[in-house]
Scaffold this active site. Structure first.
Site, PDB file in Angstrom:
ATOM      1  N   SER A 171       8.207  -4.902  43.766  1.00  0.00           N
ATOM      2  CA  SER A 171       8.721  -6.207  43.346  1.00  0.00           C
ATOM      3  C   SER A 171       9.319  -6.976  44.530  1.00  0.00           C
ATOM      4  O   SER A 171       8.609  -7.282  45.487  1.00  0.00           O
ATOM      5  CB  SER A 171       9.722  -6.020  42.206  1.00  0.00           C
ATOM      6  OG  SER A 171      10.006  -7.249  41.576  1.00  0.00           O
ATOM      7  N   ASP A 272       2.014  -7.875  33.527  1.00  0.00           N
ATOM      8  CA  ASP A 272       2.999  -8.416  34.459  1.00  0.00           C
ATOM      9  C   ASP A 272       2.692  -9.885  34.719  1.00  0.00           C
ATOM     10  O   ASP A 272       1.564 -10.242  35.062  1.00  0.00           O
ATOM     11  CB  ASP A 272       2.939  -7.625  35.770  1.00  0.00           C
ATOM     12  CG  ASP A 272       4.032  -7.998  36.751  1.00  0.00           C
ATOM     13  OD1 ASP A 272       4.836  -8.898  36.445  1.00  0.00           O
ATOM     14  OD2 ASP A 272       4.076  -7.374  37.831  1.00  0.00           O
ATOM     15  N   HIS A 305       5.672  -4.965  34.431  1.00  0.00           N
ATOM     16  CA  HIS A 305       6.176  -4.999  35.798  1.00  0.00           C
ATOM     17  C   HIS A 305       6.933  -3.723  36.159  1.00  0.00           C
ATOM     18  O   HIS A 305       7.831  -3.292  35.431  1.00  0.00           O
ATOM     19  CB  HIS A 305       7.090  -6.221  35.944  1.00  0.00           C
ATOM     20  CG  HIS A 305       7.522  -6.514  37.333  1.00  0.00           C
ATOM     21  ND1 HIS A 305       6.638  -6.800  38.356  1.00  0.00           N
ATOM     22  CD2 HIS A 305       8.769  -6.570  37.894  1.00  0.00           C
ATOM     23  CE1 HIS A 305       7.307  -7.027  39.468  1.00  0.00           C
ATOM     24  NE2 HIS A 305       8.597  -6.880  39.217  1.00  0.00           N
TER      25      HIS A 305
END
Length: 334
Positions: A171, A272, A305
Site C-alpha cells: 500500500s 481493491d 486491499h
C-alpha cells in the site's frame, strides 16, 4: 469549544486530528516484541539507524543462518528493505499487523530483511517518509559486506549481500518503494559502491490521480474529492494529486528510465479500488524507456486491499500463493 476536543480533520478509520494539533490514531498502534518466531524459524531484533530523526528498523533473519558451523563462512542472503503500509499515517515496523507477515516472508524467501520504521504524517508530512526510506536503504546497503568488527550492524555485515538488493512494501509502503527506487536510479541518487536494486516488489500500491480508472470510479467511498483531501493531509498540501509522488502515471515514458531496478513485481486484488492503477503502472513500465528486464503483474481474485497482511499465517490459500509468488521472484535474482 475545547480545541483539544474539536475535530480539525477526520481521517477515519486511521486517525483524527484535533484543532489543538493533537493526533489520535484509531489503529496501528499495537506493538509486538522482537525475538525468535518458532513457527517460521525467523529471528528479529530492533535497531536504531538515526537517533536525530528517530529512524529505526526491525531486522529479520532465518534463525539457522545465524549459526556458523564447521568453520564455514556465514551464509550470504539477499537483502530485503521493506516499507509497511498504513496510508502514511498509521502502523509501524513493530506493529502486530506487519511482524507476522515479515516473519513469513523472510522464511519463504530466505532473506535478511530490514523493516523500516519511517516517520508518519501528519506530524511529519511527505516527503519525510521518502527521506527516511532512502536513508534506511543506504544504511542497510552500506552495512552489507562490512567487517563485522567495523561497528556496522553485524547481521547485515555477516549475512547481507549488496549484490542482491530488493525493496518492497504494501500500500503506502509500495508507494515508498517505488519512489525510493526512482531516487536510486535518478540524477544525484545511486547506492553505495556498486550496489543496485535487483528487484522491486509493490504489493497493492497506493497511487491516485485526477483521471479516474474503472476500479476507482465504481467506489463512491474513494471519490476524487476524498482522495485529494487525504493526500493533501498526508503531504500538508505541498503536492497535488497528480504529482509523480502519488501518480507515477503522469511521468513521460523517458522519465521511467530512472527507475533503478532490474526487475519489478506488482500485485493487485480484484476488489481493491486501487487495482487498476497497479495494472496501468505495469503497462506504463513495460512501454517506457525503463531498461529493466522483467515487469510482472500478479492478480488475486476475490480479495480486497492488502488482504495478505491479515492472512499471512494461513496456508494453502490465496495469501500463501501470493507469498510464494513474491518469494519466487526474489529467489530468481542472480
Amino acid at each position: 469549544m475545547d480545541p483539544d476536543a474539536e475535530v480539525d480533520f477526520d481521517m477515519s478509520p486511521f486517525l483524527v486530528r484535533y484543532k489543538s494539533g493533537r493526533v489520535h490514531r484509531l489503529m496501528g498502534t499495537s506493538r509486538v516484541a522482537a525475538g525468535e518466531d518458532a513457527t517460521t524459524g525467523v529471528t528479529s531484533k530492533d535497531v536504531a539507524i538515526d537517533a536525530g530523526t528517530g529512524l529505526a528498523a526491525r531486522l529479520y533473519i532465518p534463525t539457522d543462518a545465524l549459526g556458523v558451523r564447521g568453520g564455514h563462512e556465514p551464509e550470504k542472503l539477499p537483502l530485503l528493505v521493506y516499507f509497511h503500509g498504513g496510508a502514511f499515517v498509521v502502523q509501524s515496523a513493530f506493529s502486530g499487523a506487519h511482524a507476522p507477515f515479515l516473519n513469513a516472508l523472510v522464511s519463504a524467501a530466505r532473506v535478511v530483511a530490514v523493516s523500516v520504521d519511517y516517520r508518519l504524517a501528519p506530524e511529519h508530512p511527505v516527503p519525510a517518509a521518502y527521506d527516511d526510506a532512502w536513508a534506511a536503504l543506504r544504511w542497510a546497503v552500506e552495512s552489507c559486506g562490512a567487517e563485522v568488527s567495523s561497528g556496522q550492524e553485524p547481521w547485515l555485515a555477516a549475512h547481507g549481500d549488496a549484490a542482491r538488493v530488493f525493496v518492497a512494501g504494501d500500500s503506502a509502503g509500495a508507494n515508498i518503494a517505488h519512489n525510493v527506487t526512482l531516487r536510486a536510479g535518478g540524477v544525484g541518487g545511486g547506492l553505495p559502491g556498486s550496489a543496485r536494486i535487483e528487484g522491486m516488489v509493490l504489493l497493492h500500491p497506493y497511487f491516485r490521480g485526477t483521471e479516474l480508472v474503472p476500479s476507482e470510479s465504481a467506489a463512491a467511498a474513494w471519490s476524487l474529492e476524498k482522495a485529494e483531501q487525504l493526500w493533501g493531509f498526508i503531504c500538508a498540501g505541498r503536492y497535488g494529486i497528480d504529482h509523480p509522488f502519488i501518480n507515477p502515471l503522469v511521468m513521460p515514458a523517458p522519465e521511467w528510465a530512472a527507475l533503478g531496478c532490474r526487475r519489478a513485481l506488482v500485485t493487485v486484488a480484484e476488489h481493491d479500488t486501487l487495482r487498476d492503477r497497479g495494472r496501468r503502472y505495469v503497462e506504463a513500465l513495460r512501454g517506457s524507456a525503463w531498461a529493466g528486464e522483467e515487469a510482472v503483474l500478479y492478480e488475486t481474485q476475490g480479495e480486497d486491499h492488502v488482504y495478505f497482511i491479515h492472512k499471512s499465517g494461513s496456508s494453502g490459500d490465496k495469501a500463501a500463493e501470493e507469498m510464494a509468488a513474491v518469494a519466487a521472484f526474489i529467489q530468481r535474482g542472480r
